[in-house]
Design a protein around this motif. Structure first.
Motif, PDB file in Angstrom:
ATOM      1  N   ALA A  45     -17.512  -0.720 -21.818  1.00 46.45           N
ATOM      2  CA  ALA A  45     -18.352  -0.996 -21.271  1.00 46.45           C
ATOM      3  C   ALA A  45     -18.446  -2.382 -20.376  1.00 46.45           C
ATOM      4  CB  ALA A  45     -19.594  -1.113 -21.944  1.00 46.45           C
ATOM      5  N   LYS A  46     -18.064  -3.417 -20.647  1.00 48.38           N
ATOM      6  CA  LYS A  46     -17.599  -4.095 -19.835  1.00 48.38           C
ATOM      7  C   LYS A  46     -16.856  -4.436 -18.882  1.00 48.38           C
ATOM      8  CE  LYS A  46     -15.744  -9.011 -20.188  1.00 48.38           C
ATOM      9  NZ  LYS A  46     -15.212 -10.182 -20.807  1.00 48.38           N
ATOM     10  N   GLY A  47     -15.333  -2.803 -18.870  1.00 51.38           N
ATOM     11  CA  GLY A  47     -14.739  -2.830 -17.608  1.00 51.38           C
ATOM     12  C   GLY A  47     -16.559  -2.325 -16.482  1.00 51.38           C
ATOM     13  N   GLN A  48     -16.710  -1.226 -17.171  1.00 52.39           N
ATOM     14  CA  GLN A  48     -17.530  -0.275 -16.982  1.00 52.39           C
ATOM     15  C   GLN A  48     -18.303  -1.480 -15.437  1.00 52.39           C
ATOM     16  OE1 GLN A  48     -18.993   2.352 -19.493  1.00 52.39           O
ATOM     17  NE2 GLN A  48     -17.602   4.293 -19.395  1.00 52.39           N
ATOM     18  N   LYS A  49     -19.562  -2.370 -16.057  1.00 54.88           N
ATOM     19  CA  LYS A  49     -19.955  -2.853 -15.758  1.00 54.88           C
ATOM     20  C   LYS A  49     -18.986  -3.561 -14.376  1.00 54.88           C
ATOM     21  CE  LYS A  49     -23.030  -7.204 -16.771  1.00 54.88           C
ATOM     22  NZ  LYS A  49     -23.119  -7.940 -17.881  1.00 54.88           N
ATOM     23  N   LEU A  50     -17.932  -4.425 -14.581  1.00 53.09           N
ATOM     24  CA  LEU A  50     -17.112  -4.901 -13.564  1.00 53.09           C
ATOM     25  C   LEU A  50     -16.844  -4.248 -11.983  1.00 53.09           C
ATOM     26  CD1 LEU A  50     -15.508  -7.237 -12.491  1.00 53.09           C
ATOM     27  CD2 LEU A  50     -13.330  -6.329 -13.931  1.00 53.09           C
ATOM     28  N   LEU A  51     -16.543  -2.658 -12.731  1.00 50.28           N
ATOM     29  CA  LEU A  51     -16.382  -1.253 -11.394  1.00 50.28           C
ATOM     30  C   LEU A  51     -17.712  -1.516 -10.871  1.00 50.28           C
ATOM     31  CD1 LEU A  51     -14.532   0.485 -10.630  1.00 50.28           C
ATOM     32  CD2 LEU A  51     -15.355   1.890 -12.335  1.00 50.28           C
ATOM     33  N   HIS A  52     -18.726  -1.312 -11.682  1.00 49.11           N
ATOM     34  CA  HIS A  52     -20.111  -1.332 -10.845  1.00 49.11           C
ATOM     35  C   HIS A  52     -20.052  -2.191 -10.037  1.00 49.11           C
ATOM     36  CE1 HIS A  52     -24.030   0.394 -10.190  1.00 49.11           C
ATOM     37  NE2 HIS A  52     -24.321  -0.904 -10.988  1.00 49.11           N
ATOM     38  N   GLN A  53     -19.700  -3.064  -9.633  1.00 47.57           N
ATOM     39  CA  GLN A  53     -20.410  -3.996  -9.770  1.00 47.57           C
ATOM     40  C   GLN A  53     -19.007  -4.638  -8.311  1.00 47.57           C
ATOM     41  OE1 GLN A  53     -19.171  -7.957 -12.307  1.00 47.57           O
ATOM     42  NE2 GLN A  53     -21.813  -7.917 -13.138  1.00 47.57           N
ATOM     43  N   LYS A  54     -18.204  -4.176  -8.547  1.00 43.95           N
ATOM     44  CA  LYS A  54     -16.930  -4.410  -7.805  1.00 43.95           C
ATOM     45  C   LYS A  54     -17.385  -3.264  -6.372  1.00 43.95           C
ATOM     46  CE  LYS A  54     -14.090  -7.335  -8.605  1.00 43.95           C
ATOM     47  NZ  LYS A  54     -13.505  -8.117  -8.169  1.00 43.95           N
ATOM     48  N   GLN A  55     -18.253  -1.912  -7.108  1.00 46.55           N
ATOM     49  CA  GLN A  55     -18.933  -0.993  -6.496  1.00 46.55           C
ATOM     50  C   GLN A  55     -20.071  -1.272  -5.018  1.00 46.55           C
ATOM     51  OE1 GLN A  55     -18.681   1.925  -9.286  1.00 46.55           O
ATOM     52  NE2 GLN A  55     -17.243   2.874  -8.363  1.00 46.55           N
ATOM     53  N   GLU A  56     -20.690  -2.186  -6.071  1.00 52.07           N
ATOM     54  CA  GLU A  56     -21.903  -2.504  -5.288  1.00 52.07           C
ATOM     55  C   GLU A  56     -21.535  -3.829  -4.352  1.00 52.07           C
ATOM     56  OE1 GLU A  56     -25.020  -4.332  -8.163  1.00 52.07           O
ATOM     57  OE2 GLU A  56     -25.738  -2.461  -8.348  1.00 52.07           O
ATOM     58  N   ARG A  57     -20.404  -4.184  -4.169  1.00 55.25           N
ATOM     59  CA  ARG A  57     -20.262  -5.803  -3.468  1.00 55.25           C
ATOM     60  C   ARG A  57     -19.586  -4.542  -2.265  1.00 55.25           C
ATOM     61  NH1 ARG A  57     -18.228 -10.438  -7.419  1.00 55.25           N
ATOM     62  NH2 ARG A  57     -20.825  -9.851  -8.597  1.00 55.25           N
ATOM     63  N   SER A  58     -18.595  -3.504  -2.533  1.00 55.18           N
ATOM     64  CA  SER A  58     -17.511  -3.187  -1.599  1.00 55.18           C
ATOM     65  C   SER A  58     -18.481  -2.594  -0.452  1.00 55.18           C
ATOM     66  CB  SER A  58     -16.864  -2.383  -2.408  1.00 55.18           C
ATOM     67  OG  SER A  58     -17.472  -0.692  -2.037  1.00 55.18           O
ATOM     68  N   PRO A  59     -17.473  -2.451   0.828  1.00 62.32           N
ATOM     69  CA  PRO A  59     -18.079  -1.970   1.793  1.00 62.32           C
ATOM     70  C   PRO A  59     -18.565  -0.204   2.237  1.00 62.32           C
ATOM     71  CG  PRO A  59     -16.261  -2.912   2.660  1.00 62.32           C
ATOM     72  CD  PRO A  59     -16.020  -3.478   0.686  1.00 62.32           C
ATOM     73  N   LYS A  60     -19.695  -0.010   2.475  1.00 64.63           N
ATOM     74  CA  LYS A  60     -20.028   1.492   2.300  1.00 64.63           C
ATOM     75  C   LYS A  60     -18.685   2.652   2.571  1.00 64.63           C
ATOM     76  CE  LYS A  60     -23.646   4.256   3.265  1.00 64.63           C
ATOM     77  NZ  LYS A  60     -24.906   3.812   2.412  1.00 64.63           N
ATOM     78  N   GLY A  61     -18.305   3.623   1.595  1.00 60.77           N
ATOM     79  CA  GLY A  61     -17.490   4.042   1.491  1.00 60.77           C
ATOM     80  C   GLY A  61     -16.099   3.842   0.996  1.00 60.77           C
ATOM     81  N   PHE A  62     -15.998   2.414   0.113  1.00 54.81           N
ATOM     82  CA  PHE A  62     -14.868   1.556   0.231  1.00 54.81           C
ATOM     83  C   PHE A  62     -14.433   2.916  -0.777  1.00 54.81           C
ATOM     84  CE2 PHE A  62     -12.612  -1.228  -2.475  1.00 54.81           C
ATOM     85  CZ  PHE A  62     -12.007  -1.758  -1.176  1.00 54.81           C
ATOM     86  N   PHE A  63     -15.259   3.283  -1.875  1.00 55.79           N
ATOM     87  CA  PHE A  63     -14.556   4.054  -3.413  1.00 55.79           C
ATOM     88  C   PHE A  63     -15.107   5.177  -3.123  1.00 55.79           C
ATOM     89  CE2 PHE A  63     -15.291   0.312  -4.845  1.00 55.79           C
ATOM     90  CZ  PHE A  63     -14.446   0.164  -5.815  1.00 55.79           C
ATOM     91  N   LYS A  64     -14.299   6.201  -3.468  1.00 58.86           N
ATOM     92  CA  LYS A  64     -14.917   7.955  -2.961  1.00 58.86           C
ATOM     93  C   LYS A  64     -13.789   8.564  -3.660  1.00 58.86           C
ATOM     94  CE  LYS A  64     -15.515   7.639   1.924  1.00 58.86           C
ATOM     95  NZ  LYS A  64     -14.526   8.142   3.016  1.00 58.86           N
TER      96      LYS A  64
END
Length: 129
Positions: A104-123
């Motif tokens: 769950a801690k990893g999911q939270k970190l990933l979610h934070q990284k996704q929110e901060r990343s430029p649009k389209g960075f995660f696909k």
């Protein structure tokens, strides 16, 4: 570039930092540290389901992740640190395969990284450069 960062280089040249030398070795060290953080993010994005280190290596090779192509051992170092930090859990099977899964801690970190990343960075579960 963010408004608050505009003129940073010029401002730094006029401050007490003007006499500091930022060598190529410093640049490589910083790049490696930033890349290791990006690698963790890529690994977490792939761990939507549990996977072995071998499966993660193959997926990162397919994606063309430069750090893995240069040093596959870095994956296991990153996984071990992620396990110590609580982002990943691991377990061994009867066939002596080690599986990794995101916590769950990893999911939270990933979610934070996704929110901060430029649009389209995660696909599609992969982090795109």
């Amino acid at each position: 570039m963010e408004e608050r960062l505009k003129g940073l280089k010029r401002a730094m040249q006029k401050t007490t930092f003007q006499h500091l030398a930022f060598t190529e070795q410093h640049r490589q060290t910083v790049q490696h540290q930033l890349s290791a953080t990006d690698l963790l993010t890529e690994i977490l994005a792939l761990l939507t389901t549990q996977k072995t280190g071998t499966a993660l290596t193959e997926l990162l090779h397919i994606k063309g992740t430069p750090l893995i192509q240069q040093n596959e051992g870095l994956l296991y170092t990153t996984l071990h640190q992620a396990e110590l930090d609580g982002y990943v859990e691991a377990y061994w099977t009867d066939t002596m395969e080690k599986y990794y899964q995101m916590t769950a801690k990893g999911q939270k970190l990933l979610h934070q990284k996704q929110e901060r990343s430029p649009k389209g960075f995660f696909k599609g579960g992969f982090v795109h450069e």
